[in-house]
Design an enzyme around this catalytic site. Structure first.
Site, short mmCIF file in Angstrom:
data_model
loop_
_atom_site.label_atom_id
_atom_site.label_comp_id
_atom_site.label_asym_id
_atom_site.label_seq_id
_atom_site.Cartn_x
_atom_site.Cartn_y
_atom_site.Cartn_z
N VAL A 1 0.83 -1.21 0.00
CA VAL A 1 0.00 0.00 0.00
C VAL A 1 0.86 1.26 0.00
CG1 VAL A 1 -1.85 1.23 1.18
CG2 VAL A 1 -1.84 -1.27 1.18
N TYR B 1 -2.94 -10.32 16.39
CA TYR B 1 -2.84 -9.25 15.39
C TYR B 1 -4.19 -8.54 15.25
CZ TYR B 1 -1.94 -7.03 10.85
OH TYR B 1 -1.79 -6.13 9.83
N ASN C 1 -8.68 -7.47 0.75
CA ASN C 1 -8.15 -8.29 -0.36
C ASN C 1 -7.39 -7.46 -1.40
OD1 ASN C 1 -9.35 -10.73 0.66
ND2 ASN C 1 -11.30 -10.07 -0.19
N VAL C 2 -6.35 -6.79 -0.95
CA VAL C 2 -5.56 -5.91 -1.80
C VAL C 2 -4.55 -6.73 -2.60
CG1 VAL C 2 -4.23 -3.77 -1.85
CG2 VAL C 2 -5.69 -4.28 0.12
N LYS D 1 2.95 -19.04 -8.30
CA LYS D 1 2.87 -20.46 -8.59
C LYS D 1 2.73 -20.71 -10.09
CE LYS D 1 0.85 -24.56 -6.47
NZ LYS D 1 -0.14 -25.06 -5.48
#
Length: 335
Positions: A15, A145, A174-175, A196
């Site tokens: 971010v 957290y 969901n960045v 992957k």
């Protein structure tokens, strides 16, 4: 025109780098570009260990911020959290307390802190919105957290009530985007699938995605999110948090996301899903009604366009990207 110095903590991460990109590339003086009366300072854990109040105060004394976008956090994947909930709780509580209290002591005009969707209760009615943060316990896997992040909202209200501080918070969902964490051990779904698929192409092996591909998610491009943080630091002045997300109608399946990754990477080999692996929650829809009503007129980057940018960045920067082959200890870096 009053001068502003905007300090961004944790700017090495996804971010922070997106905010830096937007400030540097949007037209000067535009809604999201740099304004003539602004100085932007992007700091990382190399500038100060924000768990230490003295180092935090020295950072503030050096740059004298009038505004703070607080992104810094001690972060890790799900297994790291499960092994060390106390560490994630304490370290993040220290960071957040030092940033907010130092901001109060040095009379910072505004602080926007970055929370996480993990602050929401594990069991909750949908769609999720800003009113539901404290309605039940968070998921047990990362409760340390999550509670540290929740406490920021409580601190914002307390500092507002007692001292009149203009402290607030954002809850992004969901960045993904350039400068993401692509480490296969603890990356989120989009960067993990990109990495992957890339390895399958390079090694000419099958690309097998975990699960059935049926779960639905709302994804937000980091450079879109960066504009929302810029809007908040300039225009939003309420203590209540704002969910920063695409709309519920923008949900896509993991299979759709994976198909788009295959196209973006240019993978031509064998591609399948492994239904023996867990899917996680089927959907966790989030409402962005409050954001859209306040911000107005925002156009999100189409998912596949954003994904193409991200894949291109990853392949061009593979040697320096966070892939797990060049791990550093986790120290006060943005999630």
């Amino acid at each position: 025109m009053t001068r502003k110095t905007i300090l961004v903590t944790g700017s090495r991460g996804l971010v922070g780098q997106a905010i830096k990109y937007t400030i540097e590339t949007e037209p000067a003086g535009s809604r999201f570009g740099k304004h003539d009366n602004e100085t932007w300072i992007f700091t990382t854990s190399a500038d100060a260990d924000l768990r230490d109040p003295e180092q935090t105060r020295k950072l503030f004394d050096k740059y004298k911020p009038t505004h703070v976008i607080h992104l810094a956090a001690v972060v890790g994947g799900v297994f790291a959290n499960m092994r060390a909930n106390a560490t994630f709780l304490r370290d993040n509580m220290l960071i957040n307390d030092n940033i907010l209290h130092t901001s109060y002591l040095t009379k910072v005009d505004k602080v926007v802190s970055c929370l996480s969707t993990c602050v929401f209760p594990d069991k909750i009615t949908y769609p999720i919105d800003e009113t539901k943060v404290h309605l039940g316990p968070p998921h047990g896997s990362n409760f340390g957290y999550a509670h540290a992040k929740r406490t920021v909202d409580i601190q914002n209200h307390a500092y507002r009530e007692q001292y009149g501080c203009n402290f607030t918070s954002a809850i992004p969902t969901n960045v993904f985007g350039p400068n993401d964490n692509f480490d296969l051990d603890d990356a989120h779904v989009i960067p993990a699938l990109i990495h992957k698929c890339y390895l399958a192409k390079e090694n000419q092996t099958p690309f097998i995605a975990a699960g059935t591909g049926k779960p639905l998610r709302q994804f937000i491009y980091s450079r879109d999110l960066s504009k929302m943080f810029i809007w908040m630091i300039r225009e939003y002045n309420d203590v209540e948090p704002v969910v920063l997300s695409t709309g519920e109608t923008d949900e896509i399946t993991i299979r759709q996301a994976s198909d788009a990754i295959v196209r973006a990477v240019g993978f031509k080999g064998e591609y399948s899903f492994d239904p023996t692996k867990t899917d996680g929650q089927y959907r966790r829809p989030v409402s962005n009604e409050k954001l859209m009503s306040l911000m107005g007129g925002f156009e999100f980057t189409p998912f596949e366009e954003a994904l193409d940018f991200t894949v291109k960045w990853f392949m061009e920067n593979y040697d320096t990207a966070r892939t797990g082959t060049n791990k550093n200890p986790v120290t006060a870096s943005v999630a």
